[in-house]
Design a protein around this motif. Structure first.
Motif, PDB file in Angstrom:
ATOM      1  N   TRP A 156     -30.998  -0.504   0.959  1.00 37.07           N
ATOM      2  CA  TRP A 156     -32.128   0.274   1.467  1.00 37.07           C
ATOM      3  C   TRP A 156     -32.910   0.895   0.315  1.00 37.07           C
ATOM      4  N   PHE A 157     -34.201   1.073   0.568  1.00 37.53           N
ATOM      5  CA  PHE A 157     -34.966   2.084  -0.152  1.00 37.53           C
ATOM      6  C   PHE A 157     -35.936   2.717   0.828  1.00 37.53           C
ATOM      7  N   VAL A 158     -35.880   4.033   0.894  1.00 31.30           N
ATOM      8  CA  VAL A 158     -36.797   4.800   1.744  1.00 31.30           C
ATOM      9  C   VAL A 158     -37.526   5.769   0.834  1.00 31.30           C
ATOM     10  N   GLY A 159     -38.856   5.655   0.793  1.00 28.21           N
ATOM     11  CA  GLY A 159     -39.628   6.498  -0.113  1.00 28.21           C
ATOM     12  C   GLY A 159     -40.954   6.908   0.469  1.00 28.21           C
ATOM     13  N   PHE A 160     -41.656   7.759  -0.284  1.00 28.56           N
ATOM     14  CA  PHE A 160     -42.925   8.276   0.217  1.00 28.56           C
ATOM     15  C   PHE A 160     -43.806   8.725  -0.938  1.00 28.56           C
ATOM     16  N   THR A 161     -45.088   8.818  -0.614  1.00 27.94           N
ATOM     17  CA  THR A 161     -46.079   9.450  -1.486  1.00 27.94           C
ATOM     18  C   THR A 161     -46.751  10.527  -0.643  1.00 27.94           C
ATOM     19  N   GLY A 162     -47.828  11.066  -1.146  1.00 31.41           N
ATOM     20  CA  GLY A 162     -48.572  12.015  -0.324  1.00 31.41           C
ATOM     21  C   GLY A 162     -49.309  11.355   0.828  1.00 31.41           C
ATOM     22  N   ASN A 163     -49.399  10.007   0.811  1.00 34.20           N
ATOM     23  CA  ASN A 163     -50.149   9.285   1.834  1.00 34.20           C
ATOM     24  C   ASN A 163     -49.269   8.548   2.837  1.00 34.20           C
ATOM     25  N   MET A 202     -46.522  -0.714  -0.974  1.00 39.45           N
ATOM     26  CA  MET A 202     -47.149   0.595  -1.138  1.00 39.45           C
ATOM     27  C   MET A 202     -48.288   0.556  -2.153  1.00 39.45           C
ATOM     28  N   ASP A 203     -48.179  -0.248  -3.189  1.00 38.18           N
ATOM     29  CA  ASP A 203     -49.298  -0.408  -4.122  1.00 38.18           C
ATOM     30  C   ASP A 203     -50.537  -0.909  -3.389  1.00 38.18           C
ATOM     31  N   TYR A 204     -50.327  -1.850  -2.487  1.00 34.56           N
ATOM     32  CA  TYR A 204     -51.447  -2.370  -1.703  1.00 34.56           C
ATOM     33  C   TYR A 204     -52.044  -1.276  -0.816  1.00 34.56           C
ATOM     34  N   ALA A 205     -51.180  -0.530  -0.126  1.00 35.11           N
ATOM     35  CA  ALA A 205     -51.658   0.471   0.829  1.00 35.11           C
ATOM     36  C   ALA A 205     -52.449   1.584   0.152  1.00 35.11           C
ATOM     37  N   HIS A 206     -52.189   1.853  -1.134  1.00 37.23           N
ATOM     38  CA  HIS A 206     -52.849   2.971  -1.816  1.00 37.23           C
ATOM     39  C   HIS A 206     -54.128   2.570  -2.544  1.00 37.23           C
ATOM     40  N   GLN A 207     -54.499   1.320  -2.459  1.00 35.35           N
ATOM     41  CA  GLN A 207     -55.731   0.900  -3.126  1.00 35.35           C
ATOM     42  C   GLN A 207     -56.947   1.356  -2.320  1.00 35.35           C
ATOM     43  N   GLY A 208     -57.854   2.090  -2.988  1.00 33.85           N
ATOM     44  CA  GLY A 208     -59.096   2.495  -2.357  1.00 33.85           C
ATOM     45  C   GLY A 208     -58.980   3.606  -1.343  1.00 33.85           C
ATOM     46  N   ARG A 221     -55.935  -5.410  -2.345  1.00 35.04           N
ATOM     47  CA  ARG A 221     -56.546  -5.046  -1.075  1.00 35.04           C
ATOM     48  C   ARG A 221     -58.064  -5.166  -1.175  1.00 35.04           C
ATOM     49  N   PRO A 222     -58.691  -5.922  -0.269  1.00 37.48           N
ATOM     50  CA  PRO A 222     -60.152  -6.049  -0.336  1.00 37.48           C
ATOM     51  C   PRO A 222     -60.823  -4.709  -0.072  1.00 37.48           C
ATOM     52  N   ARG A 223     -61.781  -4.363  -0.908  1.00 39.56           N
ATOM     53  CA  ARG A 223     -62.487  -3.089  -0.752  1.00 39.56           C
ATOM     54  C   ARG A 223     -63.831  -3.343  -0.076  1.00 39.56           C
ATOM     55  N   MET A 224     -64.082  -2.614   0.981  1.00 37.24           N
ATOM     56  CA  MET A 224     -65.350  -2.747   1.688  1.00 37.24           C
ATOM     57  C   MET A 224     -66.272  -1.573   1.377  1.00 37.24           C
ATOM     58  N   LEU A 225     -65.690  -0.393   1.244  1.00 36.81           N
ATOM     59  CA  LEU A 225     -66.457   0.801   0.892  1.00 36.81           C
ATOM     60  C   LEU A 225     -65.641   1.605  -0.111  1.00 36.81           C
ATOM     61  N   SER A 226     -66.328   2.285  -1.000  1.00 36.11           N
ATOM     62  CA  SER A 226     -65.631   3.152  -1.939  1.00 36.11           C
ATOM     63  C   SER A 226     -65.149   4.398  -1.210  1.00 36.11           C
ATOM     64  N   VAL A 227     -64.234   5.093  -1.844  1.00 35.70           N
ATOM     65  CA  VAL A 227     -63.733   6.335  -1.254  1.00 35.70           C
ATOM     66  C   VAL A 227     -64.866   7.332  -1.054  1.00 35.70           C
ATOM     67  N   GLN A 228     -65.752   7.423  -2.041  1.00 33.40           N
ATOM     68  CA  GLN A 228     -66.855   8.378  -1.950  1.00 33.40           C
ATOM     69  C   GLN A 228     -67.787   8.028  -0.788  1.00 33.40           C
ATOM     70  N   SER A 229     -68.120   6.750  -0.650  1.00 31.28           N
ATOM     71  CA  SER A 229     -69.000   6.333   0.448  1.00 31.28           C
ATOM     72  C   SER A 229     -68.357   6.607   1.797  1.00 31.28           C
ATOM     73  N   THR A 230     -67.070   6.357   1.880  1.00 36.87           N
ATOM     74  CA  THR A 230     -66.360   6.613   3.129  1.00 36.87           C
ATOM     75  C   THR A 230     -66.401   8.085   3.498  1.00 36.87           C
ATOM     76  N   GLU A 231     -66.223   8.964   2.506  1.00 35.21           N
ATOM     77  CA  GLU A 231     -66.257  10.398   2.764  1.00 35.21           C
ATOM     78  C   GLU A 231     -67.651  10.832   3.225  1.00 35.21           C
ATOM     79  N   ILE A 232     -68.695  10.294   2.587  1.00 38.80           N
ATOM     80  CA  ILE A 232     -70.058  10.652   2.979  1.00 38.80           C
ATOM     81  C   ILE A 232     -70.338  10.219   4.412  1.00 38.80           C
ATOM     82  N   LEU A 233     -69.960   8.997   4.751  1.00 39.01           N
ATOM     83  CA  LEU A 233     -70.188   8.507   6.116  1.00 39.01           C
ATOM     84  C   LEU A 233     -69.378   9.302   7.133  1.00 39.01           C
ATOM     85  N   ARG A 234     -68.161   9.695   6.745  1.00 36.42           N
ATOM     86  CA  ARG A 234     -67.347  10.481   7.671  1.00 36.42           C
ATOM     87  C   ARG A 234     -67.983  11.845   7.928  1.00 36.42           C
ATOM     88  N   ARG A 235     -68.514  12.482   6.872  1.00 28.83           N
ATOM     89  CA  ARG A 235     -69.166  13.785   7.051  1.00 28.83           C
ATOM     90  C   ARG A 235     -70.436  13.650   7.891  1.00 28.83           C
TER      91      ARG A 235
END
Length: 728
Positions: free
Chosen positions: A613-620, A652-658, A694-708
């Motif tokens: 087993w390995f069970v781990g976590f990040t902040g996400n 997890m490397d994949y999940a944390h991209q972008g 992981r394919p990137r469709m929007l940057s983190v910044q763009s996503t935050e702007i659209l969410r706001r």
């Protein structure tokens, strides 16, 4: 006797003597009655015994007429022994069949009476479950070619046996013995239906016994037509479809009533291995399997070679579909969740919005498969499972096994495996809750608890040691000493339950080092408490359930209670500080994520290397990974810090991209620096598994702007209607 010197004295003693004589006679009479009673009892018992002996003698004389000698006696002796063993075996079989009796108590006919369409977290359709979403066709309206193809391939003696085909089973045993491998199955169609309705694909003697009893029960309660119809409606047919009607629509784009002989043969060939012979995945293999079905039709006498020759020359063609993998293990679990929630509403035709992220799901499946393909043979490991939960409780990926088509048994939610050292976090969490700190010292030395004594890896002991070092190095004696001398077993069990382990935990002194079985989902749920700040992880796979009119019948945020604190803020911070050292200075150095993303977790390896087993976590995200074998055989010294840690890192490397990185509570400098984030991760195959991009469709910044912007539009006041000037 009267005194001559005193006549009055004689007269005075006369009445007294008479009274004494009368009193003396009463005890004598009582004793006489008791003697008569005793004599009656003795004679009655003797007579009864004598009479019983006479009766036994008469019986013996009577049965002497049936006494046989010579070879006949041997036959009767064997028959008598057989009846005795048969009676004992029947009692044993009834005990083993208790699970079958329990399964049939439920409303099994309507258990699958749901029409559920599942979507991913973004609203894209990812699959269906239930029967009535593809209108079930009565058995009398199904094509004759389909019925014959199924019977010729799956159960030729279907209308002759009583649920268990003894002749077919014997024939299969002989065929397999001659071939030296399993080339022919002995299960009847009724047994397969029993497995589909009530059981899992787990291979065990108990399951086979239960399956046999359920087959007998189905034969007693359903007609042959009902059994065949239910089987054709419920069987998995590949491509995320269940039932022949759904498969005909998916593969050929037509109703089941319109399929021809070639298409019927292709459908009948799917029951054996739907993933292997699914025509949209491997059309040549599907056509070859269909040709075998046509041969079965001829050999069984249901058709002649002349009737099938046209189907051989003109095999079925399928609808051209993009190969979109359905997350079937996750959908099975989500379907169970729908049925668990169903008492809250009456509708059974539903649209369910799930939490799954198909990008992460595909990465998780690819990570498990790649690990097994590249390292499975070397480690002697054939199966794996994974669950990834986004911090907040949403299940983003679930891998229940290597091949859903081969085995629908979900090893992420149903397989109970020993967690090994990954269970130690519950002991350490209780220790932190009890006032200890990572710097608290304890003795690492041999310890006895009754007749049991745990041993460290390589039998090495270091003496006095801090708790943070003990958990990082996965020392066994320390959690046992904590449990014995300071904490106790019951509080540890309670802590595991509070953190999210739903599987019952054994009351045993060995549980501090992980001998009580749990599921992969249990471990992911419990570990997700740590990055949640000590609050329940609120694990869930469904966000909304709607009917086809669009009405919301269930909403997770609306209908479920808020998360409760199960670990104090200080204890949670201490646990995060200790667990974040494991991937860097401890037993899981292959699990540390790229780009400086802080990683925490714990390895686990069980006795004889049966489970890793390995069970781990990040902040996400929190992710639990397991590798092993279904038959509990040992791996080739695979530890939690090897293949499970590498697989964890890849997914997890994949999940944390972008994504926007979140901090782990209680960690100093929890987020990577700009310099770390600017690094380009370069995968080194010799050091681990190749990286997924992981394919990137929007940057983190763009996503935050659209969410706001979305939130502002949602909360904005409605526009006033424009005034129209009147023309005068």
């Amino acid at each position: 006797m009267q005194d001559p010197d005193n006549p009055e004295k004689g007269s005075e003693n006369g009445p007294e003597k008479a009274a004494n004589d009368t009193a003396g006679k009463r005890p004598a009479k009582s004793r006489h009655i008791l003697l008569r009673i005793d004599s009656w009892i003795d004679s009655t018992v003797w007579n009864a015994g004598f009479r019983a002996a006479e009766i036994w003698e008469d019986i013996t004389i009577f049965f002497r007429r049936f006494r046989v000698r010579g070879w006949k006696r041997m036959v009767f002796e064997l028959a008598g022994e057989g009846l005795t063993l048969g009676a004992a075996g029947s009692v044993l079989m009834l005990l083993l069949a208790q699970p079958a009796f329990e399964a049939t108590k439920e409303d099994w006919r309507n258990r699958g009476d749901f029409a559920v369409t599942f979507t991913d977290r973004y609203g894209n359709v990812i699959g269906h479950r239930g029967v009535i979403h593809q209108n079930s066709v009565p058995i009398d309206e199904l094509p004759d070619s389909l019925i014959k193809s199924v019977l010729a391939t799956e159960d030729r003696r279907f209308f002759d046996h009583f649920g268990i085909d003894v002749i077919g089973l014997f024939r299969a045993m002989v065929t397999n013995a001659q071939a030296g491998e399993v080339v022919q199955g002995g299960s009847t169609l009724t047994q397969q239906l029993a497995k589909n309705l009530f059981l899992s694909n787990e291979r065990s003697i108990d399951r086979k016994v239960t399956e046999a009893f359920l087959a007998l029960w189905l034969e007693a309660n359903l007609s042959k037509k009902e059994i065949l119809s239910t089987y054709l409606d419920r069987a998995y047919m590949g491509g995320g479809t269940f039932g022949a009607a759904a498969a005909a629509q998916f593969y050929f784009g037509k109703n089941i009533t319109d399929v021809n002989l070639a298409e019927s043969a292709m459908l009948a060939g799917l029951f054996k291995a739907p993933a292997k012979y699914a025509p949209h995945v491997n059309l040549p293999a599907a056509r070859a399997r269909a040709n075998e079905v046509l041969t079965n039709l001829v050999q069984s006498g249901l058709m002649t070679e002349g009737q099938v020759i046209a189907a051989r020359r003109n095999p079925a063609t399928v609808v051209d579909r993009n190969e979109v993998e359905s997350p079937d293990f996750f959908l099975d679990w989500a379907f169970d969740e729908v049925q668990r929630l169903s008492p809250r509403f009456h509708q059974h035709s539903l649209i369910v919005r799930t939490t799954i992220d198909m990008g992460i799901q595909q990465a998780a499946e690819d990570s498990v498969e790649t690990s097994l393909r590249e390292y499975g043979e070397a480690y002697h490991a054939k199966q794996g499972a994974m669950v990834m939960i986004e911090n907040g409780g949403a299940v983003r990926a679930m891998v229940g096994g290597r091949d859903y088509g081969e085995s629908q048994f979900n090893r992420a939610t149903r397989a109970l495996r020993q967690p090994g050292s990954s269970f130690k976090v519950y002991t350490y969490a209780l220790a932190m809750e009890s006032g200890m700190t990572p710097q608290t010292t304890i003795v690492d030395a041999p310890i006895y608890w009754g007749n049991w004594s745990p041993h460290n890896y390589a039998n090495r002991y270091v003496g006095r040691i801090t708790l943070e070092t003990a958990i990082a190095q996965s020392i066994n004696t320390v959690p046992v000493r904590l449990a014995k001398e300071k904490l106790g077993i019951q509080p540890i069990r309670a802590m595991a339950k509070n953190l999210g382990v739903e599987t019952p935990i054994r009351d045993d002194v060995t549980i501090p080092i992980g001998t009580s079985e749990v599921t992969v989902l249990d471990q992911a749920t419990a570990y997700a408490t740590f990055p949640a700040g000590g609050y329940q992880s609120r694990r869930h796979g469904i966000t909304q359930i709607l009917d086809y009119a669009g009405d919301v019948l269930y909403d997770f945020d609306r209908d479920e209670p808020a998360a409760k604190r199960v670990l104090s803020e200080q204890a949670d911070a201490y646990m995060n500080q200790m667990l974040s050292r494991v991937p860097y200075v401890g037993t899981a150095r292959k699990a540390a994520l790229d780009n400086g993303i802080v990683t925490a977790g714990k390895t686990g390896t069980t006795q004889a290397y049966r489970d890793a087993w390995f069970v781990g976590f990040t902040g996400n995200y929190t992710c639990a990974v397991w590798f092993g074998n279904d038959d509990y055989t040992s791996t080739n010294e695979m530890t939690g810090g090897s293949l499970p840690a590498m697989t964890f890192k890849r997914a997890m490397d994949y999940a944390h991209q972008g994504v926007t990185l979140r901090a782990i509570p209680g960690i100093e400098n929890p987020l990577p620096s700009e310099k770390d984030l600017a690094k380009t991760a370069s995968a080194k195959p010799q050091d681990g598994l190749p990286q997924l991009i992981r394919p990137r469709m929007l940057s983190v910044q763009s996503t935050e702007i659209l969410r706001r912007l979305g939130e502002k539009l949602k909360n904005a006041a409605p526009l006033a209607p424009a005034k129209v000037a009147s023309a005068e």
